[in-house]
Write a protein that holds these residues in place. Sequence first.
Motif, PDB file in Angstrom:
ATOM      1  N   GLN A   7      49.384  35.293  41.748  1.00 55.53           N
ATOM      2  CA  GLN A   7      49.929  35.200  40.394  1.00 55.53           C
ATOM      3  C   GLN A   7      49.061  34.286  39.527  1.00 55.53           C
ATOM      4  N   ILE A   8      48.585  33.205  40.105  1.00 57.06           N
ATOM      5  CA  ILE A   8      47.711  32.291  39.362  1.00 57.06           C
ATOM      6  C   ILE A   8      46.440  33.016  38.952  1.00 57.06           C
ATOM      7  N   ALA A   9      45.859  33.763  39.879  1.00 60.47           N
ATOM      8  CA  ALA A   9      44.636  34.518  39.579  1.00 60.47           C
ATOM      9  C   ALA A   9      44.882  35.569  38.504  1.00 60.47           C
ATOM     10  N   GLU A  10      46.029  36.223  38.547  1.00 62.91           N
ATOM     11  CA  GLU A  10      46.356  37.239  37.532  1.00 62.91           C
ATOM     12  C   GLU A  10      46.481  36.613  36.150  1.00 62.91           C
ATOM     13  N   ILE A  11      47.139  35.466  36.068  1.00 62.87           N
ATOM     14  CA  ILE A  11      47.276  34.769  34.779  1.00 62.87           C
ATOM     15  C   ILE A  11      45.889  34.345  34.288  1.00 62.87           C
ATOM     16  N   ALA A  12      45.070  33.809  35.186  1.00 66.01           N
ATOM     17  CA  ALA A  12      43.713  33.395  34.815  1.00 66.01           C
ATOM     18  C   ALA A  12      42.906  34.588  34.313  1.00 66.01           C
ATOM     19  N   ARG A  50      53.218  20.945  34.345  1.00 64.46           N
ATOM     20  CA  ARG A  50      51.899  20.444  33.947  1.00 64.46           C
ATOM     21  C   ARG A  50      50.852  20.718  35.021  1.00 64.46           C
ATOM     22  N   SER A  51      51.197  20.445  36.275  1.00 63.45           N
ATOM     23  CA  SER A  51      50.229  20.649  37.361  1.00 63.45           C
ATOM     24  C   SER A  51      49.859  22.124  37.498  1.00 63.45           C
ATOM     25  N   LEU A  52      50.816  23.006  37.296  1.00 64.95           N
ATOM     26  CA  LEU A  52      50.547  24.438  37.382  1.00 64.95           C
ATOM     27  C   LEU A  52      49.665  24.886  36.215  1.00 64.95           C
ATOM     28  N   CYS A  53      49.935  24.374  35.029  1.00 65.04           N
ATOM     29  CA  CYS A  53      49.113  24.713  33.859  1.00 65.04           C
ATOM     30  C   CYS A  53      47.661  24.304  34.079  1.00 65.04           C
ATOM     31  N   PHE A  54      47.454  23.117  34.656  1.00 64.74           N
ATOM     32  CA  PHE A  54      46.085  22.666  34.911  1.00 64.74           C
ATOM     33  C   PHE A  54      45.428  23.469  36.030  1.00 64.74           C
ATOM     34  N   THR A  55      46.210  23.890  37.005  1.00 65.04           N
ATOM     35  CA  THR A  55      45.657  24.734  38.066  1.00 65.04           C
ATOM     36  C   THR A  55      45.193  26.066  37.497  1.00 65.04           C
ATOM     37  N   VAL A  56      46.042  26.697  36.692  1.00 62.05           N
ATOM     38  CA  VAL A  56      45.682  27.969  36.071  1.00 62.05           C
ATOM     39  C   VAL A  56      44.480  27.784  35.156  1.00 62.05           C
ATOM     40  N   LEU A  61      38.849  28.846  33.931  1.00 68.16           N
ATOM     41  CA  LEU A  61      37.513  28.367  33.578  1.00 68.16           C
ATOM     42  C   LEU A  61      36.489  28.762  34.645  1.00 68.16           C
ATOM     43  N   MET A  62      36.850  28.628  35.914  1.00 67.73           N
ATOM     44  CA  MET A  62      35.930  29.028  36.985  1.00 67.73           C
ATOM     45  C   MET A  62      35.662  30.530  36.942  1.00 67.73           C
ATOM     46  N   THR A  63      36.691  31.305  36.638  1.00 63.41           N
ATOM     47  CA  THR A  63      36.528  32.755  36.522  1.00 63.41           C
ATOM     48  C   THR A  63      35.573  33.080  35.382  1.00 63.41           C
TER      49      THR A  63
END
Length: 76
Positions: A7-12, A50-56, A61-63
């Motif tokens: 899910q994180i990757a999809e949002i990114a 907040r931690s999830l927002c920064f992870t995403v 950014l890496m993507t």
Amino acid sequence: MYVKPKQIAEIADRMQPLFEIGPLNSQSRIGEIARHAADELADAGLPTRRSLCFTVANVALMTWQENITQTRKALS
């Protein structure tokens, strides 16, 4: 609520147009990217911790940086 890495990757991935034609670029601060990540998470009905927002934001950014690298290799 637990958010899976997929899910994180999809949002990114959904955030990539923000780098291409939107307000973000590879020099954007992670806090600015995290604010956009919060919007994307909220739109998907996911928590906006907040931690999830920064992870995403970091994944987005890496993507983006990986896309730049691949494009440069393709053009060389």
